[in-house]
Scaffold this active site. Structure first.
Site, PDB file in Angstrom:
ATOM      1  CG  ASN A 114      -0.346   0.420   1.918  1.00 58.74           C
ATOM      2  OD1 ASN A 114      -0.657   1.883   2.294  1.00 58.74           O
ATOM      3  ND2 ASN A 114       0.122   0.393   3.116  1.00 58.74           N
ATOM      4  CG  PHE A 118      -0.724   8.812   6.596  1.00 57.22           C
ATOM      5  CD1 PHE A 118      -0.333   7.867   7.226  1.00 57.22           C
ATOM      6  CD2 PHE A 118       0.419   9.950   8.035  1.00 57.22           C
ATOM      7  CE1 PHE A 118       0.413   7.127   8.269  1.00 57.22           C
ATOM      8  CE2 PHE A 118       1.402   9.458   7.896  1.00 57.22           C
ATOM      9  CZ  PHE A 118       1.678   8.498   8.130  1.00 57.22           C
ATOM     10  CB  SER A 178       4.050   5.531   7.143  1.00 56.94           C
ATOM     11  OG  SER A 178       3.494   6.063   5.669  1.00 56.94           O
ATOM     12  CG  ASN A 180       3.135   4.582   1.767  1.00 52.94           C
ATOM     13  OD1 ASN A 180       3.694   4.277   1.601  1.00 52.94           O
ATOM     14  ND2 ASN A 180       2.475   3.723   2.351  1.00 52.94           N
ATOM     15  CB  THR A 181       4.145  10.456   4.934  1.00 54.27           C
ATOM     16  OG1 THR A 181       2.724  10.397   5.186  1.00 54.27           O
ATOM     17  CG2 THR A 181       4.566  12.312   4.743  1.00 54.27           C
ATOM     18  CE  LYS A 222       2.918   0.872  12.363  1.00 53.36           C
ATOM     19  NZ  LYS A 222       1.351  -0.109  12.197  1.00 53.36           N
ATOM     20  CG  ASN A 251       4.129   2.097   9.389  1.00 57.52           C
ATOM     21  OD1 ASN A 251       3.722   0.817   8.395  1.00 57.52           O
ATOM     22  ND2 ASN A 251       4.045   2.431   9.972  1.00 57.52           N
TER      23      ASN A 251
HETATM   24  C1  LIG Z   1      -3.277  -0.841   3.359  1.00 57.83           C
HETATM   25  C2  LIG Z   1      -3.022  -0.676   4.928  1.00 57.83           C
HETATM   26  C3  LIG Z   1      -2.271   0.524   5.613  1.00 57.83           C
HETATM   27  C4  LIG Z   1      -1.992   1.132   7.355  1.00 57.83           C
HETATM   28  N1  LIG Z   1      -1.969   1.820   7.256  1.00 57.83           N
HETATM   29  C5  LIG Z   1      -1.018   2.840   8.560  1.00 57.83           C
HETATM   30  C6  LIG Z   1      -1.386   3.570   8.980  1.00 57.83           C
HETATM   31  O1  LIG Z   1      -1.981   4.397   8.586  1.00 57.83           O
HETATM   32  N2  LIG Z   1      -0.365   4.082   9.978  1.00 57.83           N
HETATM   33  C7  LIG Z   1       0.224   3.278  10.515  1.00 57.83           C
HETATM   34  O2  LIG Z   1       0.944   3.298  11.398  1.00 57.83           O
HETATM   35  N3  LIG Z   1       0.320   1.692  10.106  1.00 57.83           N
HETATM   36  C8  LIG Z   1      -0.557   1.361   9.241  1.00 57.83           C
HETATM   37  N4  LIG Z   1      -0.069  -0.636   8.212  1.00 57.83           N
HETATM   38  C9  LIG Z   1       0.595  -0.389   8.531  1.00 57.83           C
HETATM   39  C10 LIG Z   1       0.920  -1.580   9.729  1.00 57.83           C
HETATM   40  O3  LIG Z   1      -0.324  -0.970  10.931  1.00 57.83           O
HETATM   41  C11 LIG Z   1       1.315  -3.199   9.674  1.00 57.83           C
HETATM   42  O4  LIG Z   1       1.736  -2.444  10.974  1.00 57.83           O
HETATM   43  C12 LIG Z   1       1.507  -3.868   8.533  1.00 57.83           C
HETATM   44  O5  LIG Z   1       0.688  -3.969   7.786  1.00 57.83           O
HETATM   45  C13 LIG Z   1       2.129  -5.352   9.802  1.00 57.83           C
HETATM   46  O6  LIG Z   1       1.600  -5.981   9.651  1.00 57.83           O
HETATM   47  P1  LIG Z   1       0.634  -7.234   9.090  1.00 57.83           P
HETATM   48  O7  LIG Z   1       1.661  -7.414   8.280  1.00 57.83           O
HETATM   49  O8  LIG Z   1       0.177  -7.173   9.734  1.00 57.83           O
HETATM   50  O9  LIG Z   1       0.016  -5.848   7.829  1.00 57.83           O
HETATM   51  C14 LIG Z   1      -1.267  -0.177   7.201  1.00 57.83           C
HETATM   52  C15 LIG Z   1      -1.044  -1.575   6.848  1.00 57.83           C
HETATM   53  C16 LIG Z   1      -1.754  -1.697   5.213  1.00 57.83           C
HETATM   54  C17 LIG Z   1      -1.965  -3.029   4.300  1.00 57.83           C
END
Ligand SMILES: Cc1cc2nc3c(=O)[nH]c(=O)nc-3n(C[C@H](O)[C@H](O)[C@H](O)COP(=O)(O)O)c2cc1C
Length: 365
Positions: A114, A118, A178, A180-181, A222, A251
């Site tokens: 992704n 934000f 993140s 993505n910023t 985080k 993350n």
């Molecule tokens: C579509 C998507 C959006 C995410 N948005 C955020 C976010 O806004 N803030 C954040 O701290 N992590 C965000 N994450 C990261 C997740 O919170 C998590 O840390 C990461 O995906 C690893 O866990 P997982 O393998 O169970 O997905 C996002 C992940 C995905 C897939």
């Protein structure tokens, strides 16, 4: 089972973000239904009550940040059996996020990419919505930097979000990881992080007085899975110096090693954070490193590639005292919190522990 055989094939026919919106909105309009259908069957306290940084959790399995960014379905999500939900990430300025498409499935890798950036309605709208609708579990609120705010002015931007979400949060997660910023991850560097956390904790003390709280709001940070040991060591020192309550690891990653998905497909997806199975070991390594660097003294929340109880156990035995799931929820469906909790209980007794707390970090000892 029903999810994987019936609902998931339907949802996976939709573009990923449309499927996500549909699932989230369905949950948002039917909190009672969710509670009745699923919540009742769930044993809420399979481990007894867990005390972490001054809060009580009904179980160790949380929903990771980014799933419910605007807090529209928190009550339903809690009814699915999550012991905590990290809502957000919210930013001070409302923002649309990056251009679509910005979410991609890698089914053969059990992964997602992704670059949402934000997308959210802003911290003020979040607080207004959640006030009076707090879920029946611990609520963390993740805050990040608004895209329009230059990196040099990040601290003020975070401070404004911090104040806005303070009245509705049980803990606040500072998201500096993140991918993505643009530039956000630079805030993980020692000096910048020290400056940011110092300002937030100062305001935290003032807010505690204003709100007549007898304890500070727990503040967690985080982290990215793409940091080396030297960077982690510096972050640990800064976190300890600023009385941070815990670290969330991790993350998404910008790495692309070991994927089965074809190279041209990956190229077509483009930039973004990779989550799910390919992240699992990388994030567990970060947890193990942090656990040893902090001598097990700082609470760690483990996230990255958890689909099953065995995956959760890997994180807990490496040193996480809570865990979070995002991608696993998309692939495994609404019973994942219950299944992971039930499986974990079995694993903990199989391994000869009497409690979850006794098992945390057992592989490091
Ligand atoms: C579509 C998507 C959006 C995410 N948005 C955020 C976010 O806004 N803030 C954040 O701290 N992590 C965000 N994450 C990261 C997740 O919170 C998590 O840390 C990461 O995906 C690893 O866990 P997982 O393998 O169970 O997905 C996002 C992940 C995905 C897939």
């Amino acid at each position: 089972m029903l999810y994987r055989s019936l609902l998931r094939p339907l949802l996976f026919r939709l573009p990923p973000e449309a499927a996500h919106q549909l699932a989230l909105k369905s949950l948002a309009i039917a909190p009672n239904l969710t509670a009745n259908l699923l919540g009742e069957r769930f044993k809420r306290n399979p481990f007894g009550k867990l005390r972490r940084f001054g809060l009580t959790f009904s179980n160790p399995v949380g929903l990771a940040a980014g799933f419910d960014k605007d807090g529209i379905a928190l009550e339903s999500l809690a009814a699915l059996g999550f012991g905590h939900i990290e809502a957000g990430t919210v930013t001070f300025h409302p923002q649309p996020g990056n251009e679509h498409p910005r979410l991609f499935r890698l089914p053969i890798d059990k992964a997602l990419i992704n670059r949402a950036g934000f997308n959210n309605e802003g911290a003020a709208a979040f607080a207004r919505r959640v006030m009076g609708h707090k879920p029946a579990c611990v609520l963390g609120v993740s805050i990040g930097k608004s895209k329009v705010t230059p990196l040099e002015a990040a601290t003020d931007d975070y401070l404004q979000s911090f104040e806005l979400v303070y009245p509705v949060a049980d803990y606040i997660a500072v998201n500096v990881s993140s991918p993505n910023t643009p530039g956000l991850r630079e805030l993980q560097a020692g000096e910048q992080l020290d400056f940011l956390l110092h300002a937030l904790q100062k305001r935290n003390k003032e807010l505690a007085i204003e709100h007549s709280r007898n304890a500070d709001m727990p503040v967690l940070v985080k982290l990215s899975p793409d940091l080396d040991d030297l960077e982690l060591q510096e972050i640990v020192a800064v976190a300890q110096r600023n009385n941070v309550s815990g670290l969330i690891a991790t993350n998404t990653t910008t790495a692309r090693d070991g994927l089965q998905t074809q190279a041209d497909t990956m190229e077509a997806f483009g930039a973004g954070g990779l989550s799910g199975s390919p992240l699992r070991q990388r994030s567990t390594r970060v947890i193990a490193t942090l656990y040893s660097m902090t001598q097990g003294m700082m609470p760690l929340i483990g996230a990255g590639g958890i689909f099953t109880a065995e995956d959760a156990w890997e994180k807990i035995s490496a040193g996480a005292s809570l865990i979070q799931i995002y991608t696993g929820f998309i692939y495994e469906g609404p019973s994942i919190a219950r299944n992971v909790n039930e499986g974990l209980r079995r694993i903990i007794s199989r391994e000869g522990f009497v409690s979850l707390d006794e098992a945390v970090g057992c592989r490091a000892k």
